[in-house]
Design a protein around this motif. Structure first.
Motif, PDB file in Angstrom:
ATOM      1  N   UNK A 198       0.839  -1.204   0.000  1.00 23.30           N
ATOM      2  CA  UNK A 198       0.000   0.000   0.000  1.00 23.30           C
ATOM      3  C   UNK A 198       0.875   1.256   0.000  1.00 23.30           C
ATOM      4  N   UNK A 199       1.883   1.254   0.856  1.00 21.53           N
ATOM      5  CA  UNK A 199       2.756   2.431   0.947  1.00 21.53           C
ATOM      6  C   UNK A 199       3.553   2.618  -0.350  1.00 21.53           C
ATOM      7  N   UNK A 200       4.045   1.519  -0.896  1.00 20.01           N
ATOM      8  CA  UNK A 200       4.758   1.605  -2.185  1.00 20.01           C
ATOM      9  C   UNK A 200       3.884   2.230  -3.263  1.00 20.01           C
ATOM     10  N   UNK A 201       2.561   2.045  -3.107  1.00 23.51           N
ATOM     11  CA  UNK A 201       1.654   2.560  -4.131  1.00 23.51           C
ATOM     12  C   UNK A 201       0.942   3.849  -3.726  1.00 23.51           C
ATOM     13  N   UNK A 202       1.462   4.516  -2.716  1.00 19.04           N
ATOM     14  CA  UNK A 202       0.984   5.871  -2.443  1.00 19.04           C
ATOM     15  C   UNK A 202       0.177   6.087  -1.181  1.00 19.04           C
ATOM     16  N   UNK A 203      -0.032   5.047  -0.382  1.00 17.05           N
ATOM     17  CA  UNK A 203      -0.793   5.235   0.861  1.00 17.05           C
ATOM     18  C   UNK A 203      -0.067   6.178   1.815  1.00 17.05           C
TER      19      UNK A 203
END
Ligand code: PLP
Length: 217
Positions: A198-203
């Motif tokens: 999720x964080x890798x994808x912008x969270x």
């Protein structure tokens, strides 16, 4: 164990990403352990449990409603809730607006977007959100403030499916931010099993339960 889990998580989670400790079905002593560690953002799924815990816990906690919210229960949480992540219909948003007005509050909300393959996960579809923004419906609801989006991925080990779903949510978030006068700030995606993706994808907000408090029974 809770403090060790938090210690480890916080070294891994990028600065700038908010951690919500999801404490549903966990008893007060467990929440207090996280509180003593310094956690102030707690997420809960059930209204009754949330209200009970709010009464028993310190007053400087920011309470997040992350579970499906029924319109007839909105009134119980509006006096104290900090952020509602799970706004999945216009009817619910209007109810929150109405109840918030009664207690003279403006309540921060996230629109929950349907990104998963499972039918059980509720939320708006992409086009519904774009329509909502286009017809200015939200601007008329002066006691709620939409500050971002929330999504849950499909429960699967297949990382390509999960990645595609998070990318879709980020794309909707970015598209909205081009159209809106006031930028959305919060992109709430990622749980114990998928927060790294999720964080890798912008969270910029993760909701983590079992990786902090242990498995739920
Ligand atoms: C329970 C729940 C979480 C936390 O789940 P874990 O897998 O225990 O981290 C996050 N978000 C929502 C909406 C939940 O219902």
């Amino acid at each position: 164990m809770i403090k060790e889990n938090l210690q480890k998580l916080l070294t891994q989670i990028n600065p700038g990403v908010s951690l919500i400790a999801v404490s549903k079905k966990k008893a007060i002593p467990h929440l207090l352990e996280a509180y003593e560690f310094g956690i102030r953002d707690f997420g809960e799924n059930y209204v009754q449990e949330l209200c009970d815990k709010q009464k028993d816990m310190p007053t400087d906690i920011r309470w997040h409603m992350i579970g499906h919210l029924q319109t007839n229960k909105v009134k119980f949480i509006v006096p104290f809730i900090y952020l509602i992540h799970s706004v999945d219909s216009l009817k619910l948003l209007k109810e929150i607006n109405k109840e918030a007005a009664k207690v003279y509050r403006k309540i921060k909300c996230l629109l929950q977007v349907h990104i998963a393959k499972e039918d059980t996960k509720t939320g708006f579809y992409k086009q519904e959100i774009l329509d909502l923004v286009a017809d200015n419906t939200m601007a008329k609801l002066t006691n709620v403030e939409i500050v971002g989006l929330m999504g849950m991925s499909t429960f699967t080990d297949d990382t390509s499916t999960v990645t595609a779903e998070f990318k879709l949510l980020k794309e909707i978030f970015d598209q909205l931010n081009i159209r809106l006068d006031k930028r959305l700030e919060v992109l709430s995606m990622g749980m114990s099993g998928d927060w790294q993706l999720a964080i890798e994808n912008g969270s910029n907000m993760v909701r983590i339960g079992s990786a902090i408090f242990g498995e739920r029974v």
